[in-house]
Every structure is written in structure tokens, then in C-alpha cells.
Motif scaffolding. Structure first.
Motif, short mmCIF file in Angstrom:
data_model
loop_
_atom_site.label_atom_id
_atom_site.label_comp_id
_atom_site.label_asym_id
_atom_site.label_seq_id
_atom_site.Cartn_x
_atom_site.Cartn_y
_atom_site.Cartn_z
N THR A 1 -4.61 0.59 6.45
CA THR A 1 -3.33 0.50 7.16
C THR A 1 -3.56 0.33 8.66
OG1 THR A 1 -2.87 2.38 5.74
CG2 THR A 1 -1.03 1.40 6.87
N LYS B 1 1.96 -0.22 -7.32
CA LYS B 1 1.03 0.72 -6.70
C LYS B 1 -0.37 0.15 -6.80
CE LYS B 1 0.53 5.38 -5.55
NZ LYS B 1 0.41 5.17 -4.12
N LEU C 1 0.83 -1.21 0.00
CA LEU C 1 0.00 0.00 0.00
C LEU C 1 0.86 1.25 0.00
CD1 LEU C 1 -2.92 -0.74 2.43
CD2 LEU C 1 -3.08 0.04 0.10
N SER D 1 -1.41 5.73 0.96
CA SER D 1 -2.11 4.47 1.28
C SER D 1 -3.26 4.79 2.24
CB SER D 1 -1.17 3.44 1.89
OG SER D 1 -0.33 4.02 2.84
#
Lengths: 324, 378
Positions: free
Chosen positions: B148, A309, A303, B143
Motif C-alpha cells: 500500500t 480479497k 487490497l 492489506s
């Protein structure tokens, strides 16, 4: 040499067994997210389906009825998510979190109330559980060196749902990339305004995608409680829904990549079991926790853009508001 | 967030609508109780009895509420900046490392208040560090923070199992926990505070970290509504584009917000570790990080809303434990359902009743101007 071959076979067999629920759940997420509806409720849907399936199979003594109930339960939760995120234009992440908690709590409370076995459902035997399928000539070919054991142990002897999961991979690719439905579904996730202009209902497309997601999550749940295990155990998904989500991102929302990502995560899981307490040359003992955390770490690294990507569907997470 | 519906009076917006959402969540929870074959009304009365009926009950209710104030504030701070921090659970878990290390190092040397200061710094630092990485990745590498932070919850869990089993466990002990701290690592209880009200908290671990939680509420309020940085955070939350045009540094705001959020989540670890067990055990967070999401949504991300919401969940935790004695069918897991329902109704479905309420108020006041009513009703 023979021993190494044996260990390899066992590990690969474990890889397949462990990656099936991941594949089904990740494909479920693929349908939903490709249409622009983010779904972090895969875990909850899978758990509720595992419970519904395990409970129904135990009561009706039929694996296929159990599977049906598992799908219905998961579908109901998927529709709640759809209602919240499509019709009510609520926050899709919040809705997914809510579904995870409702499933986590409800499976235990209802399981305890109905079966009084500490949140378990009764053990499934005979017809109420999915049995391994022996492919033709599995026994006869077992003696052929090298290829024989591979055919008998690795390819034959899995559950119907396992073969179904792997068949779903090309099928999903075909649906998404070679049919009109798939084109529209992907378009709704990238540019819903354009789809709406073409006279296609965005709401309808997204609901259909969410329904596909519900069905596949239901099958994943049924696999857990009625094929691999003989009954539902409290919290049995144990984060598999999130690993599937990680695999989906890892695969950049593409069906065939999803399968490889799930196989990779399944392999890491199987390897973790194999390496438990073993000492490796040069490295020493690998802590089990390290192997368990590896899929998550890999996903974070991906990520962060260090391995290619991952670009999510453009309209993902955004409720569609028809312009006046 | 653009409001697709007409403007409502403040007490409706911040009082009535959240209340209706909450009532619906509890009605559905009542249906589950009914489905299990128990009486929802009796369950409710047991709940209130268990949570408020006697001093020790109140002590436990406030002890749990302390956890939820910290995690609720953590989620709320991130919400204001338009970030969804699901990682409170992991940040609190890692924050425990800061508390445990401070106590293990100083509990024999320092009196409790000095250890407490070091532990506050330690827990905030570790929690902040665990939130910094997702924040940095969101700000600099794009991200998604939700994914995450979910991943970081799992990684935190693995890290902590490793730390407790392989590093912090005393030699010769079987249980995966640190040694028990001596007096210097023990927070005094707030029994004196409760005795002002004539209550005896008995064995309840209600301790000074509650006061710290209240201080944090004030600080968060000051930060969000009385500082330049708070203004920037809220601007980012409303419209990242506007913030960019105004010359605000997006990456910096995201990262600092996540650090503050993680520090608040990390401080939650003080309460169970120093205030109750005097040692760090596996899974001491017990879902408090996730309850924080429900608390923040219910409290509308305002400290004044978060405190009552946290106390409500404290009631559910404490009263829920009491219910399970009387009604074996209803265990702690009932709280998980209620938590989910609150998140669903107060969060994802928060606008469900709005059109009806807006239409109602429009007809109430709009007798003289019917145009407003038709517009609001769409």
C-alpha cells in the motif's frame, strides 16, 4: 464509424504493446511469490536487464546475444535476492528495495562510463534490435472488412517477445498447476514444513523459483530496451515493475488472471495516452495524472478487500528454518 | 525477531557488526568506481574534502542530513512496531502541500516563526494523513503495508503533479511550482551556530529545521523508550501475539504508529521548501524518503544511530556533487548505488558476518569452556 474503429484498433494495439512487459514481470513475480519469496525488486531486475540487453546488443550487434545478456544480468540480481532471503534468511522486502536502488544507480553510472551518452546506450538498428513479425497472409487479408484490419494490425505485426509473453501465460498455468514441479513450488509457498517432511529441499525449490523469476524479468527488460525502444534510456522502466506487482496482487497470484490484470493496466495506460488533452462529454478533461494513478488506486482498493480479497501465499515473506 | 545466534557483547552488536556491514557496502561501491575507471581512494578523498573541507561544504552536508534525519526517524518509528513504511517519499511529498499552503496563506502576515509553527503543523498533518490510510488499511482491512505504501508513493506523485500544474501554479507562469514566498515564509539560516566554530557556511541553505530535526530525535527517543505507547509499539514489533495476549489494541497501535511515522516524514518538506527554495517545486523530495530506509537500517532504528547515519548520507550527497565536478563519470547516481548497497548489507544481509564473529568471540573468551564455542559455531 470508420474513424471510431480506427481509434479502437490503435488503442488495443497500444494496450498489447504496453502490457507485454507487465505480463512478463508479473509472471516472474508469480513464480517467486508462489514459492514464498516476496519480490519487490522486479523493477530493478527489469531495469538492469534492459540496460544489459541494450548495451550488449549495441556492442555485439545481435538482438539475441543482447537478450542472453539481459537474462544473465537479471538472473544475477535474482540470485543476490535469493541468497539474501533464502540462505541468509534476511528480510525479503529490504533485499528487494536494495536491488531496486543498485539497479537504478548502476545502470546510469555504467552507461555513462561505457557509452558517454548521458546514461543512454547507442541506438539499435537492424539486427541488433527485435523486429516486428508479420504473420502469414497479413497483407493479403488486410482488405477484408472488419476482421482483416484486426488480423493485420492487432494480431500480426508484433515482436517475437510479445507472442512469447502471451504464450507464457498458459505455459505458466500448466507448469504451476499440472506438473510435479509446480505442485511442489506452490506447496513451498504455502507450507514449507510439509514439503520438507516429504523429503524435498525447500531451499532448492525456492532457488529454482527465484531463477525462473530472474529469467522472465530479464526478458521483460530486453523487451523494453530492444523491441519497443531502440536502446536503453535512464530509468526506462518508470515504475512498470511496481505496476506488475500491483497486477500480480490484483490477479490474486493466478497466471490467467495476471494476463487480464496486465491487459487492464496496459489498457488504462493506452487510454491515458489517447485521452491526453481531450475533452470528454459530461466529464470534461480527465487529468493525465488521474489515469496514471488509476492502476495504483485500483490495487489499493482491491487490497482493502472492497473487490474480493487478495490472499497472498501463506508462507510468503517468511524465511524457512529447518527444525532440528 | 528471534536471534538464531549466540549473545554478543553490546559494543559488538551495536558497533562492530554494523560497521563491518557498512565497510562491505563501501568496498563494493569502491569496486564500481574501479570498474568505471577511476580511483576509489581519490574519490573517497574528494568526497571527504567536498563534504568537510570548507564551511559551505559542511553547511550543505548538514542541510542534506536534516532531510535524512526526518525520513530516517519516520522509517525507524514504523520499524519498532514491525511495520515497513516504504512510503516516506510520498508522505514527505504530500507533506510539502502543508508547508506550501501555510506559507502561501501567511507569509505576508506572519513573521517567520509563526509561519514556521503553522507549517510544522501543516506538514505533519498532511504527511500523517497520507500515512494514516495505509495504516488504517493494514490494521482494519489486512492489506499489506509495504504494497500500500508503495502504491501511495505513486499516487502522491500524481497528486502533486496535478496540484502543482493545475492548482498551485501562479497564473501566467510556465514552471510547475508555487510562487516564491516572501520573508514570512523563509527560515533563517544557522550561520550564527556555525560561526561559533569559526565556519562560514556561505550560500549553504543550512537552517533552523535542523534544530527541529534534533528535537524530533529526542521526542522519538522519549516516545519509544520512555512512554507506555512506545512500550506497546515495541511489544507489537517483537511479537504481535504477545501484544494481543497482553490486551494491547493492535489496530490502534498500528494506526497511531503510522500517523507518527507519516508526520515525521512530512516534516522533512520544511527543510527544502521553507529553508532553501522558498517555493514548492516538482520532485523536491529527490529520494530523501528512500534514503530514510538506509539511514534507519544503518542507525539500528535508534536516534543516536540515525543522526550519524543521516550525516553520512549528507556527506555522500554533498561530497558526491563535488566528485562529479572532478570525475565526470561519477554522478549523483553513485549515491543511489551506495544507498542500495547499504540497504543490502546493513539490512537484508545483516546476519551474514554474524556466525563468523560469534565464533571468533566464543573462541576468544571460551578457552575455559569449549562447549560454548562448538554450540555457537553450529
Amino acid at each position: 464509424m470508420d474513424q471510431a474503429f480506427g481509434i479502437m484498433l490503435v488503442t488495443l494495439e497500444g494496450t498489447i504493446r504496453l502490457s507485454v512487459p507487465l505480463i512478463l514481470a508479473a509472471l516472474a513475480g508469480l513464480f517467486s511469490e508462489r514459492s514464498g519469496v516476496f519480490d519487490i525488486g522486479l523493477e530493478g531486475k527489469m531495469l538492469a536487464a534492459a540496460f544489459g540487453g541494450g548495451a550488449a546488443a549495441a556492442v555485439f550487434q545481435s538482438a539475441y546475444l543482447g537478450l542472453g545478456v539481459a537474462i544473465l544480468v537479471s538472473l544475477a540480481l535474482a540470485l543476490v535476492h535469493g541468497f539474501a532471503s533464502i540462505t541468509q534468511r534476511g528480510n525479503q522486502i529490504v533485499s528487494g528495495v536494495a536491488i531496486n536502488f543498485i539497479a537504478l544507480g548502476a545502470t546510469v553510472i555504467l552507461g555513462q562510463a561505457w557509452f558517454r551518452q548521458g546514461g543512454r546506450t547507442p541506438a539499435l538498428t537492424g539486427d541488433s534490435r527485435f523486429q516486428a513479425v508479420e504473420l502469414p497472409f497479413a497483407d493479403a487479408l488486410a482488405d477484408i472488412p472488419f476482421l482483416g484490419p484486426i488480423y493485420t494490425n492487432l494480431i500480426s505485426g508484433h515482436f517475437v517477445l510479445t507472442y512469447f509473453a502471451f504464450a507464457m501465460v498458459p505455459f505458466t498455468w500448466w507448469v504451476l498447476h499440472r506438473t510435479r514441479f509446480g505442485l511442489r513450488l506452490r506447496a513451498v509457498g504455502e507450507n514449507p514444513g510439509a514439503v520438507d517432511t516429504a523429503g524435498i529441499s525447500v531451499t532448492r525449490m525456492r532457488y529454482l523459483a527465484v531463477i525462473c523469476c530472474g529469467i522472465l524479468c530479464g526478458i521483460a527488460g530486453a523487451y523494453l530496451s530492444m523491441a519497443v525502444a531502440a536502446g536503453f534510456v535512464k530509468g526506462m522502466t518508470a515504475g512498470k515493475g511496481f505496476i506488475a506487482l500491483a497486477a500480480l496482487i490484483f490477479a490474486k497470484w493466478r497466471p490467467v488472471n495476471v494476463m487480464f490484470a496486465c491487459l487492464l493496466f496496459g489498457f488504462l495506460d493506452a487510454l491515458g495516452i489517447l485521452l491526453q488533452g481531450q475533452s470528454l462529454p459530461l466529464i470534461g478533461t480527465v487529468p493525465v495524472q488521474f489515469m496514471q494513478a488509476l492502476p495504483y488506486v485500483l490495487t489499493v482498493i482491491l487490497l482493502a478487500g472492497f473487490i474480493g480479497k487478495a490472499i497472498p501465499p501463506k508462507a510468503g515473506g517468511v524465511p524457512y528454518v529447518k527444525e532440528r | 525477531m528471534s536471534a538464531p545466534f549466540g549473545k554478543l557483547p553490546g559494543w559488538v552488536e551495536y558497533g562492530l557488526i554494523p560497521l563491518i556491514n557498512l565497510v562491505f557496502a563501501f568496498l563494493v561501491a569502491g569496486l564500481v568506481v574501479l570498474l568505471v575507471g577511476e580511483s576509489p581512494l581519490r574519490a573517497a578523498s574528494l568526497l571527504i574534502q567536498g563534504a568537510f573541507g570548507y564551511g559551505e561544504g559542511i553547511g550543505f552536508t548538514l542541510y542534506y542530513a536534516t532531510n535524512f534525519i526526518f525520513t530516517g526517524l519516520a522509517v525507524a518509528v514504523a520499524f519498532h512496531c514491525g511495520l515497513f513504511n516504504i512510503g516516506g517519499e510520498g508522505q514527505a511529498y504530500i507533506g510539502g502541500l502543508g508547508v506550501a499552503l501555510a506559507c502561501l496563506a501567511f507569509d505576508g502576515i506572519f513573521p517567520w516563526y509563526l509561519t514556521f509553527l503553522v507549517a510544522i503543523a501543516g506538514s505533519a498533518f498532511f504527511g500523517a494523513a497520507w500515512a494514516f490510510i495505509p495504516g488504517y488499511l493494514q490494521a482494519k482491512r489486512g492489506s499489506h503495508i509495504v504494497i500500500t505504501t508503495i502504491m501511495f508513493n505513486f499516487i502522491a506523485s500524481s497528486v502533486m503533479v496535478f496540484m502543482l500544474v493545475d492548482v498551485l501554479k501562479p497564473v501566467g507562469s510556465m514552471a510547475p511550482q508555487t510562487r516564491t514566498f516572501t520573508e514570512g515564509g523563509e527560515l533563517p539560516k544557522l550561520d550564527w551556530l556555525m560561526s561559533i566554530f569559526g565556519l562560514d557556511i556561505g550560500g549553504a541553505p543550512f537552517n533552523v529545521s535542523f534544530l527541529l530535526a534534533l528535537v524530533c530525535c529526542v521526542l522519538v527517543w522519549l516516545l519509544i523508550w520512555r512512554t507506555k505507547f512506545g512500550y506497546e509499539m515495541r511489544t507489537m514489533g517483537h511479537s504481535p501475539t504477545a501484544a494481543r495476549y497482553a490486551g494491547m489494541k493492535e489496530a490502534r497501535i498500528i494506526i497511531i504508529t503510522m500517523i507518527i511515522s507519516g508526520a515525521l516524514a512530512g516534516m522533512m518538506a520544511l527543510n527544502p521548501i521553507m529553508g532553501d527554495q522558498q517555493r514548492m517545486q516538482l520532485d523536491f523530495v529527490t529520494g530523501a524518503g528512500f534514503v530514510g530506509i538506509a539511514v534507519a537500517l544503518m542507525g539500528r532504528s535508534h536516534p543516536a544511530g540515525i543522526i550519524p547515519a543521516a550525516i553520512l548520507f549528507g556527506v555522500l550527497y554533498q561530497g558526491g556533487a563535488e566528485i562529479s565536478f572532478e570525475m565526470p563519470q561519477i554522478s549523483r547516481d553513485m549515491i543511489t548505488i551506495i544507498q542500495g548497497l547499504v540497504i543490502l548489507f546493513a539490512g537484508a544481509l545483516e546476519h551474514m558476518f554474524r556466525p563468523a564473529i560469534t565464533a571468533f568471540f566464543a573462541t576468544m573468551q571460551g578457552v575455559g569452556k569449549p562447549a560454548a564455542a562448538t554450540e555457537a559455531g553450529e
